[in-house]
Design a protein around this motif. Structure first.
Motif, PDB file in Angstrom:
ATOM      1  N   LEU A   1      -5.170  -4.478  10.054  1.00  9.71           N
ATOM      2  CA  LEU A   1      -5.343  -3.154  10.219  1.00  9.71           C
ATOM      3  C   LEU A   1      -4.476  -2.373   9.003  1.00  9.71           C
ATOM      4  O   LEU A   1      -5.047  -1.468   8.412  1.00  9.71           O
ATOM      5  CB  LEU A   1      -5.286  -2.469  11.326  1.00  9.71           C
ATOM      6  CG  LEU A   1      -6.440  -2.901  12.647  1.00  9.71           C
ATOM      7  CD1 LEU A   1      -5.992  -2.098  13.853  1.00  9.71           C
ATOM      8  CD2 LEU A   1      -7.686  -2.268  12.227  1.00  9.71           C
ATOM      9  N   THR A   2      -3.032  -2.804   8.852  1.00  7.93           N
ATOM     10  CA  THR A   2      -2.380  -2.031   7.793  1.00  7.93           C
ATOM     11  C   THR A   2      -2.687  -2.541   6.594  1.00  7.93           C
ATOM     12  O   THR A   2      -2.764  -1.920   5.693  1.00  7.93           O
ATOM     13  CB  THR A   2      -0.657  -2.574   7.982  1.00  7.93           C
ATOM     14  OG1 THR A   2      -0.681  -4.121   8.122  1.00  7.93           O
ATOM     15  CG2 THR A   2      -0.259  -2.156   9.379  1.00  7.93           C
ATOM     16  N   GLN A   3      -3.070  -3.582   6.260  1.00 12.11           N
ATOM     17  CA  GLN A   3      -3.840  -4.214   5.119  1.00 12.11           C
ATOM     18  C   GLN A   3      -5.029  -3.491   4.625  1.00 12.11           C
ATOM     19  O   GLN A   3      -5.242  -3.057   3.425  1.00 12.11           O
ATOM     20  CB  GLN A   3      -3.983  -5.709   4.945  1.00 12.11           C
ATOM     21  CG  GLN A   3      -2.968  -6.679   4.821  1.00 12.11           C
ATOM     22  CD  GLN A   3      -2.038  -6.228   3.675  1.00 12.11           C
ATOM     23  OE1 GLN A   3      -2.553  -6.077   2.662  1.00 12.11           O
ATOM     24  NE2 GLN A   3      -0.814  -6.593   4.051  1.00 12.11           N
ATOM     25  N   MET A   4      -5.834  -3.051   5.550  1.00 11.94           N
ATOM     26  CA  MET A   4      -7.129  -2.430   5.269  1.00 11.94           C
ATOM     27  C   MET A   4      -6.679  -0.910   4.963  1.00 11.94           C
ATOM     28  O   MET A   4      -7.251  -0.199   3.946  1.00 11.94           O
ATOM     29  CB  MET A   4      -8.004  -2.427   6.544  1.00 11.94           C
ATOM     30  CG  MET A   4      -9.329  -1.425   6.355  1.00 11.94           C
ATOM     31  SD  MET A   4     -10.283  -1.516   7.868  1.00 11.94           S
ATOM     32  CE  MET A   4      -9.133  -1.078   9.247  1.00 11.94           C
ATOM     33  N   VAL A   5      -5.803  -0.113   5.839  1.00 13.06           N
ATOM     34  CA  VAL A   5      -5.280   0.982   5.437  1.00 13.06           C
ATOM     35  C   VAL A   5      -4.646   1.155   4.104  1.00 13.06           C
ATOM     36  O   VAL A   5      -4.993   2.078   3.249  1.00 13.06           O
ATOM     37  CB  VAL A   5      -4.439   1.482   6.600  1.00 13.06           C
ATOM     38  CG1 VAL A   5      -3.873   2.987   5.997  1.00 13.06           C
ATOM     39  CG2 VAL A   5      -5.267   1.876   7.751  1.00 13.06           C
ATOM     40  N   ASN A   6      -3.825   0.022   3.752  1.00 20.17           N
ATOM     41  CA  ASN A   6      -3.300  -0.167   2.401  1.00 20.17           C
ATOM     42  C   ASN A   6      -4.327   0.055   1.385  1.00 20.17           C
ATOM     43  O   ASN A   6      -4.239   0.590   0.313  1.00 20.17           O
ATOM     44  CB  ASN A   6      -2.304  -1.238   2.561  1.00 20.17           C
ATOM     45  CG  ASN A   6      -1.619  -1.494   1.096  1.00 20.17           C
ATOM     46  OD1 ASN A   6      -0.980  -0.302   0.485  1.00 20.17           O
ATOM     47  ND2 ASN A   6      -0.891  -2.642   0.855  1.00 20.17           N
ATOM     48  N   PHE A   7      -5.277  -0.611   1.484  1.00 10.38           N
ATOM     49  CA  PHE A   7      -6.171  -0.825   0.310  1.00 10.38           C
ATOM     50  C   PHE A   7      -6.971   0.448   0.331  1.00 10.38           C
ATOM     51  O   PHE A   7      -6.942   0.896  -1.002  1.00 10.38           O
ATOM     52  CB  PHE A   7      -7.315  -2.039   0.753  1.00 10.38           C
ATOM     53  CG  PHE A   7      -8.485  -2.085  -0.021  1.00 10.38           C
ATOM     54  CD1 PHE A   7      -8.223  -2.682  -1.485  1.00 10.38           C
ATOM     55  CD2 PHE A   7      -9.701  -1.452   0.311  1.00 10.38           C
ATOM     56  CE1 PHE A   7      -9.234  -2.605  -2.341  1.00 10.38           C
ATOM     57  CE2 PHE A   7     -10.769  -1.639  -0.455  1.00 10.38           C
ATOM     58  CZ  PHE A   7     -10.607  -2.199  -1.955  1.00 10.38           C
ATOM     59  N   ILE A   8      -7.215   1.125   1.459  1.00 11.07           N
ATOM     60  CA  ILE A   8      -8.088   2.293   1.410  1.00 11.07           C
ATOM     61  C   ILE A   8      -7.275   3.460   0.550  1.00 11.07           C
ATOM     62  O   ILE A   8      -7.722   4.018  -0.074  1.00 11.07           O
ATOM     63  CB  ILE A   8      -8.538   2.643   2.533  1.00 11.07           C
ATOM     64  CG1 ILE A   8      -9.753   1.861   3.283  1.00 11.07           C
ATOM     65  CG2 ILE A   8      -9.111   4.127   2.882  1.00 11.07           C
ATOM     66  CD1 ILE A   8      -9.938   1.919   4.667  1.00 11.07           C
ATOM     67  N   LEU A   9      -6.160   3.583   0.904  1.00  7.13           N
ATOM     68  CA  LEU A   9      -5.213   4.489   0.558  1.00  7.13           C
ATOM     69  C   LEU A   9      -4.791   4.270  -1.093  1.00  7.13           C
ATOM     70  O   LEU A   9      -4.738   5.101  -1.874  1.00  7.13           O
ATOM     71  CB  LEU A   9      -3.717   4.588   1.353  1.00  7.13           C
ATOM     72  CG  LEU A   9      -3.916   5.281   2.576  1.00  7.13           C
ATOM     73  CD1 LEU A   9      -2.519   5.270   3.550  1.00  7.13           C
ATOM     74  CD2 LEU A   9      -4.562   6.737   2.620  1.00  7.13           C
ATOM     75  N   ASN A  10      -4.824   2.876  -1.263  1.00  5.25           N
ATOM     76  CA  ASN A  10      -4.444   2.820  -2.708  1.00  5.25           C
ATOM     77  C   ASN A  10      -5.734   2.934  -3.607  1.00  5.25           C
ATOM     78  O   ASN A  10      -5.590   3.471  -4.734  1.00  5.25           O
ATOM     79  CB  ASN A  10      -4.219   1.082  -2.710  1.00  5.25           C
ATOM     80  CG  ASN A  10      -4.170   0.758  -4.268  1.00  5.25           C
ATOM     81  OD1 ASN A  10      -3.152   1.312  -4.918  1.00  5.25           O
ATOM     82  ND2 ASN A  10      -4.361  -0.336  -4.576  1.00  5.25           N
ATOM     83  N   SER A  11      -6.995   2.794  -2.839  1.00  3.35           N
ATOM     84  CA  SER A  11      -8.127   3.145  -3.716  1.00  3.35           C
ATOM     85  C   SER A  11      -8.194   4.603  -3.747  1.00  3.35           C
ATOM     86  O   SER A  11      -8.769   5.159  -4.899  1.00  3.35           O
ATOM     87  CB  SER A  11      -9.335   2.598  -2.774  1.00  3.35           C
ATOM     88  OG  SER A  11      -9.214   1.407  -2.869  1.00  3.35           O
ATOM     89  N   LEU A  12      -7.970   5.641  -2.770  1.00  2.00           N
ATOM     90  CA  LEU A  12      -7.890   7.005  -2.807  1.00  2.00           C
ATOM     91  C   LEU A  12      -7.047   7.436  -4.218  1.00  2.00           C
ATOM     92  O   LEU A  12      -7.194   8.419  -4.454  1.00  2.00           O
ATOM     93  CB  LEU A  12      -7.660   7.451  -1.573  1.00  2.00           C
ATOM     94  CG  LEU A  12      -8.749   7.280  -0.483  1.00  2.00           C
ATOM     95  CD1 LEU A  12      -8.386   7.876   0.660  1.00  2.00           C
ATOM     96  CD2 LEU A  12      -9.909   8.077  -1.118  1.00  2.00           C
ATOM     97  N   ALA A  13      -5.831   6.754  -4.140  1.00  2.17           N
ATOM     98  CA  ALA A  13      -4.823   6.927  -5.122  1.00  2.17           C
ATOM     99  C   ALA A  13      -5.096   6.940  -6.449  1.00  2.17           C
ATOM    100  O   ALA A  13      -4.203   7.347  -7.219  1.00  2.17           O
ATOM    101  CB  ALA A  13      -3.442   6.578  -4.587  1.00  2.17           C
ATOM    102  N   GLY A  14      -6.122   6.046  -6.712  1.00  2.00           N
ATOM    103  CA  GLY A  14      -6.548   5.729  -7.981  1.00  2.00           C
ATOM    104  C   GLY A  14      -6.714   4.232  -8.352  1.00  2.00           C
ATOM    105  O   GLY A  14      -7.115   3.937  -9.401  1.00  2.00           O
ATOM    106  N   GLY A  15      -6.407   3.460  -7.561  1.00  2.00           N
ATOM    107  CA  GLY A  15      -6.720   1.997  -7.746  1.00  2.00           C
ATOM    108  C   GLY A  15      -5.859   1.268  -8.322  1.00  2.00           C
ATOM    109  O   GLY A  15      -6.281   0.231  -9.241  1.00  2.00           O
ATOM    110  N   GLY A  16      -4.366   1.548  -8.357  1.00  5.00           N
ATOM    111  CA  GLY A  16      -3.342   0.915  -9.011  1.00  5.00           C
ATOM    112  C   GLY A  16      -3.308  -0.526  -8.619  1.00  5.00           C
ATOM    113  O   GLY A  16      -4.044  -1.238  -7.654  1.00  5.00           O
TER     114      GLY A  16
END
Length: 65
Positions: A13-28
């Motif tokens: 779940l934390t990897q999923m949230v990490n991926f989604i938040l990273n994508s929302l922040a610009g996808g670095g």
């Protein structure tokens, strides 16, 4: 065994949230270790809370007659 399952769910779940938040922040670049650290923190907090609730569930804890 339940702590291992807790860690696995927390990790996923934390990897999923990490991926989604990273994508929302610009996808670095995705930082894998942030999810691992958060999963360990969640698992340790569950372990501590389980220990605290077992102490308070003792039927003789407040019995001082």
């Amino acid at each position: 065994m339940r702590y291992l399952v807790t860690f696995l769910w927390a990790f996923m779940l934390t990897q999923m949230v990490n991926f989604i938040l990273n994508s929302l922040a610009g996808g670095g670049p995705l930082n894998f270790w942030i999810g691992v650290v958060l999963a360990v923190i969640i698992t340790l907090s569950i372990f501590i809370l389980d220990g605290l609730t077992k102490m308070s569930a003792d039927p003789h804890a407040g019995d001082e007659h």
